[in-house]
Design a protein around this motif. Structure first.
Motif: not given
Length: 401
Positions: A379-391
């Motif tokens: 919901a916070d938009g770019d960049y939330y990539d690192w909020a996701l675990a690798w799997d």
């Protein structure tokens, strides 16, 4: 005894002579047969050795092919010979650029063809038998229902921080994500393990499993020209980018200690008192999680109608999320910095400290926020990539790992 022995010897001698005669006759007959066969085989082998093959020309695409991808492969290959001349022309007679291999056995198109056009092969190959074989035929490239453009968030020759994701955004939905992902590559030197993830139907990001290795050279190629994105939509143009990863700078901002610490290559360079988002109001919380520096502004006008302020200009603003979070200078909150969280979600620093951080920051630097009661997410938009675990990240790839 002597006479008997003589007769026996005579009989044996006669029998032996007869046997020899038979064997001799058999041997003679067999010898003539072998000699004849040998002579015949020799003549055949000699004939075969003297017969040289004619050239075999293969054009790709084949003659009369329809709906050909203009991105190729477009080649002419010859076996048992060499290519003498090759040309490929469009309907207006303009020749397409091509390259002939050093051994003159392969000719390859050196530029993209156009959509919805007819092309004609011409030329010849010389066979090992000394005879010419034609290069001929026509084919037609596909005519898309529509084309889609892709854009990259990285620029040539730029230097980015160690958390920088590669983002590809399409101006139309991608239905065949597998085909498109196969056409997108990220090459790194030294190697950094990473993966593509589709955040939605128009956005794909590539990020490394761990922060980039400082000094990494990165080549991005989005080769979608001629690729069917699904539903008759084709890529409009290829897009590329070449950039470098800079030094390892990491910011750690703790909402409970009210400090923002800057680490450069593992060494603390700055430790600033800070005031972050007021946690008693869910709309003002600074989200915990790894943010990424997105842009820098010497001054920036802050506007939030919900909280009744518009164009409040602040100095040395570094955007770390698309949800309105910045690290910036704000003199009015200096009495609270290091003691209390009073901001509307930003990390407030004294203007002088904000300038020090601003000067050190690169787009792509990670800003790790901890201690708050809300987590950074989609919901916070770019960049939330690192909020996701690798799997979780790899499960969002269109191609199974």
């Amino acid at each position: 005894m002597g006479a008997w022995g003589g007769r026996r010897g005579l009989v044996v001698g006669l029998a032996g002579a007869a046997l020899v005669a038979v064997l001799g006759l058999s041997g003679c007959t067999s010898g003539e047969s072998i000699a004849a066969t040998g002579a015949g085989g020799g003549e055949q082998r000699g004939t075969q050795a003297q017969a040289k093959p004619s050239a075999k020309v293969t054009a790709t695409p084949a003659a009369d092919a329809k709906d050909v991808s203009p991105a190729g492969p477009i080649t002419v290959v010859v076996a048992d010979g060499t290519l003498e001349t090759v040309s490929l022309t469009n309907a207006e007679g303009k020749q397409v650029k091509g390259e002939l291999a050093a051994d003159k056995k392969t000719w390859t198109v050196a530029e993209h063809l156009g959509y919805g056009k007819t092309y004609t092969w011409a030329g010849s190959a010389l066979g090992a038998d000394g005879k010419a074989a034609p290069v001929a035929g026509t084919f037609t490239t596909v005519k898309p229902k529509r084309t889609a453009k892709a854009s990259l968030n990285t620029g040539d020759g730029q230097t980015y921080g160690i958390a920088m994701p590669v983002a590809v955004v399409f101006d139309a939905p991608v239905k065949d994500k597998v085909a498109v992902q196969k056409a997108m590559t990220v090459t790194t030197t030294p190697e950094n393990v990473g993966e593509w993830a589709w955040l939605d139907d128009t956005t794909a990001h590539w990020r490394p499993k761990e922060y980039w290795k400082p000094g990494t050279k990165v080549e991005v190629a989005v080769g979608i020209y001629g690729v069917d994105l699904g539903g008759g939509t084709y890529g409009r143009d290829d897009v590329t980018s070449s950039f470098t990863i800079g030094r390892a700078q990491v910011v750690k901002a703790d909402t409970q200690t009210h400090r923002m610490v800057v680490y450069r290559d593992g060494v603390v360079t700055h430790d600033f008192p800070a005031s972050m988002g007021l946690e008693s109001d869910p709309g003002r919380v600074t989200k915990s999680g790894t943010h990424v520096v997105m842009s820098k502004h010497a001054t920036y006008g802050m506007t939030n109608p919900k909280y009744g302020y518009s164009n409040v200009v602040v100095p040395w603003a570094v955007r770390v999320s698309n949800n309105g979070e910045f690290v910036h200078g704000y003199a009015p909150s200096i009495p609270d910095q290091g003691k209390r969280n009073v901001s509307h979600g930003c990390v407030n620093l004294a203007p002088a400290n904000a300038k020090l951080y601003y000067d050190s920051a690169l787009v792509g630097d990670p800003v790790e926020v901890t201690g708050s009661n809300q987590q950074l997410g989609k919901a916070d938009g770019d960049y939330y990539d690192w909020a996701l675990a690798w799997d979780k990240w790899t499960s969002m790839s269109a191609i199974a790992n």
